[in-house]
Design a protein around this motif. Structure first.
Motif, mmCIF file in Angstrom:
data_model
loop_
_atom_site.group_PDB
_atom_site.id
_atom_site.type_symbol
_atom_site.label_atom_id
_atom_site.label_comp_id
_atom_site.label_asym_id
_atom_site.label_seq_id
_atom_site.Cartn_x
_atom_site.Cartn_y
_atom_site.Cartn_z
ATOM 1 N N UNK A 90 35.863 10.059 8.165
ATOM 2 C CA UNK A 90 36.297 10.848 9.321
ATOM 3 C C UNK A 90 35.145 11.714 9.836
ATOM 4 N N UNK A 91 35.290 12.210 11.052
ATOM 5 C CA UNK A 91 34.266 13.071 11.636
ATOM 6 C C UNK A 91 34.058 14.327 10.797
ATOM 7 N N UNK A 92 35.130 14.846 10.207
ATOM 8 C CA UNK A 92 35.016 16.053 9.392
ATOM 9 C C UNK A 92 34.145 15.803 8.172
ATOM 10 N N UNK A 93 34.340 14.649 7.526
ATOM 11 C CA UNK A 93 33.526 14.310 6.357
ATOM 12 C C UNK A 93 32.073 14.104 6.772
ATOM 13 N N UNK A 94 31.841 13.428 7.885
ATOM 14 C CA UNK A 94 30.469 13.203 8.356
ATOM 15 C C UNK A 94 29.776 14.524 8.680
ATOM 16 N N UNK A 95 30.518 15.438 9.304
ATOM 17 C CA UNK A 95 29.950 16.749 9.611
ATOM 18 C C UNK A 95 29.587 17.499 8.334
ATOM 19 N N UNK A 96 30.458 17.441 7.335
ATOM 20 C CA UNK A 96 30.223 18.157 6.086
ATOM 21 C C UNK A 96 29.005 17.592 5.350
ATOM 22 N N UNK A 97 28.909 16.263 5.289
ATOM 23 C CA UNK A 97 27.779 15.630 4.601
ATOM 24 C C UNK A 97 26.477 15.905 5.350
ATOM 25 N N UNK A 98 26.525 15.837 6.682
ATOM 26 C CA UNK A 98 25.318 16.114 7.465
ATOM 27 C C UNK A 98 24.818 17.531 7.208
ATOM 28 N N UNK A 99 25.719 18.494 7.153
ATOM 29 C CA UNK A 99 25.331 19.874 6.892
ATOM 30 C C UNK A 99 24.766 20.034 5.483
ATOM 31 N N UNK A 101 29.353 4.432 3.499
ATOM 32 C CA UNK A 101 30.605 5.105 3.172
ATOM 33 C C UNK A 101 30.824 6.325 4.065
ATOM 34 N N UNK A 102 29.769 7.089 4.270
ATOM 35 C CA UNK A 102 29.879 8.298 5.096
ATOM 36 C C UNK A 102 30.159 7.933 6.542
ATOM 37 N N UNK A 103 29.452 6.942 7.072
ATOM 38 C CA UNK A 103 29.636 6.555 8.471
ATOM 39 C C UNK A 103 31.029 6.000 8.737
ATOM 40 N N UNK A 104 31.679 5.492 7.688
ATOM 41 C CA UNK A 104 33.038 4.987 7.846
ATOM 42 C C UNK A 104 34.108 6.029 7.603
#
Length: 247
Positions: A189-198, A184-187
Motif C-alpha cells: 500500500x502507499x502507506x507502507x511505501x511511504x514508511x519504508x521510503x522514510x 515487495x515494497x512496490x506491491x
C-alpha cells in the motif's frame, strides 16, 4: 611485502591516504545506491542504475580534464584538493536531500561527487610512481591499489552493517527485514511505501554525512601532498643515471 622505507616519503603517504579515501568514500557506497533509490525513490531496478551511471560519467570527465591539464603543466597538487572538496560537498548534499525530489536531483549531486573523485582517482597513481624509485614502481603501484581495495572492503562492510541494522530497527512489526525486497515494497500500500521510503532516507542520510567526513579527511591528505611537477619527481638514483653520458 611493502618496503617500509617508501613510507618515509610524504608524497607516497599522502597518495596512499587519498587512495583509501576513494575506496572508503565512494566505492563502498556505490554498491548500495541502487537499493536506496529503489526503496526511497520507488524506482525500478533499471531506473535505479541511472545514478551510478551518472557518477561514473562524472568520474570520466574529471579524469580526462585533470589528465589533460596535468599533462600540459606537470603540476598536480591542486587537483586532489579540489576533488576532495567537491566529493565532500557532494556527499554532504546527498545527506540533506529531502524525500520527494525527482531522480535527476540525486543524480546531479552524485555526478558532482564523481567529478571530484575522478579529478584525482588515477592521478595519484602517476604521482606515486613518479615519487618512488624505479625499482619499486611495481610495488608502490600494487600497494596503492591494495590500499584502495582494503578501504572499499572495510567501507562496504560497515555501510552494509549500518544499513541492515538501521532498517531492521526502524521497520514496523508487520514487515520482516529478512524478506524485504523492492518488489515487495512496490506491491504494498502507499502507506507502507511511504514508511519504508522514510526509513531508508533516515538510515542513509547519516551515512552520506559520514562519507562527507571521509572526503574531508581526504582534503587534509591532499593539502599535505607536497607541491611539485611530475617531471621533477625523480629519485636521486634516476637523476644521477640520466646525468651520465651514453657511451
Amino acid at each position: 611485502m611493502i618496503p617500509l622505507p617508501l613510507l618515509r616519503d610524504r608524497t607516497i603517504v599522502a597518495c596512499l591516504a587519498l587512495s583509501a579515501i576513494i575506496g572508503t568514500g565512494l566505492f563502498a557506497m556505490t554498491s548500495y545506491l541502487p537499493t536506496y533509490f529503489q526503496m526511497a525513490y520507488r524506482t525500478s531496478a533499471t531506473v535505479s542504475g541511472v545514478v551510478p551511471i551518472a557518477t561514473v560519467l562524472g568520474m570520466l570527465v574529471g579524469n580526462l580534464v585533470t589528465g589533460f591539464l596535468v599533462g600540459r603543466t606537470g603540476r598536480y597538487r591542486v587537483y586532489p584538493i579540489i576533488g576532495t572538496i567537491l566529493g565532500a560537498i557532494g556527499m554532504l548534499g546527498m545527506s540533506v536531500l529531502p524525500l520527494g525530489l525527482p531522480l535527476w536531483a540525486p543524480a546531479a549531486v552524485m555526478t558532482f561527487v564523481g567529478l571530484g573523485t575522478g579529478a584525482f582517482m588515477n592521478l595519484i597513481f602517476t604521482v606515486v610512481q613518479s615519487a618512488a624509485p624505479r625499482e619499486a614502481l611495481g610495488t608502490i603501484t600494487a600497494t596503492t591499489n591494495l590500499v584502495r581495495q582494503i578501504g572499499s572492503t572495510l567501507g562496504t562492510a560497515v555501510v552494509g552493517g549500518v544499513v541492515g541494522f538501521g532498517v531492521a530497527a526502524l521497520l514496523p512489526s508487520s514487515l520482516d527485514a529478512s524478506t524485504l525486497t523492492p518488489q515487495l515494497v512496490h506491491g504494498s500500500t502507499d502507506a507502507v511505501q511511504d514508511a519504508v521510503a522514510l526509513i531508508y532516507h533516515d538510515v542513509y542520510a547519516p551515512i552520506f554525512a559520514v562519507l562527507a567526513g571521509v572526503y574531508a579527511l581526504g582534503i587534509i591528505a591532499a593539502i599535505l601532498l607536497p607541491a611539485g611537477r611530475l617531471s621533477d619527481e625523480h629519485p636521486a638514483e634516476s637523476v644521477q643515471e640520466s646525468a651520465v653520458p651514453a657511451a
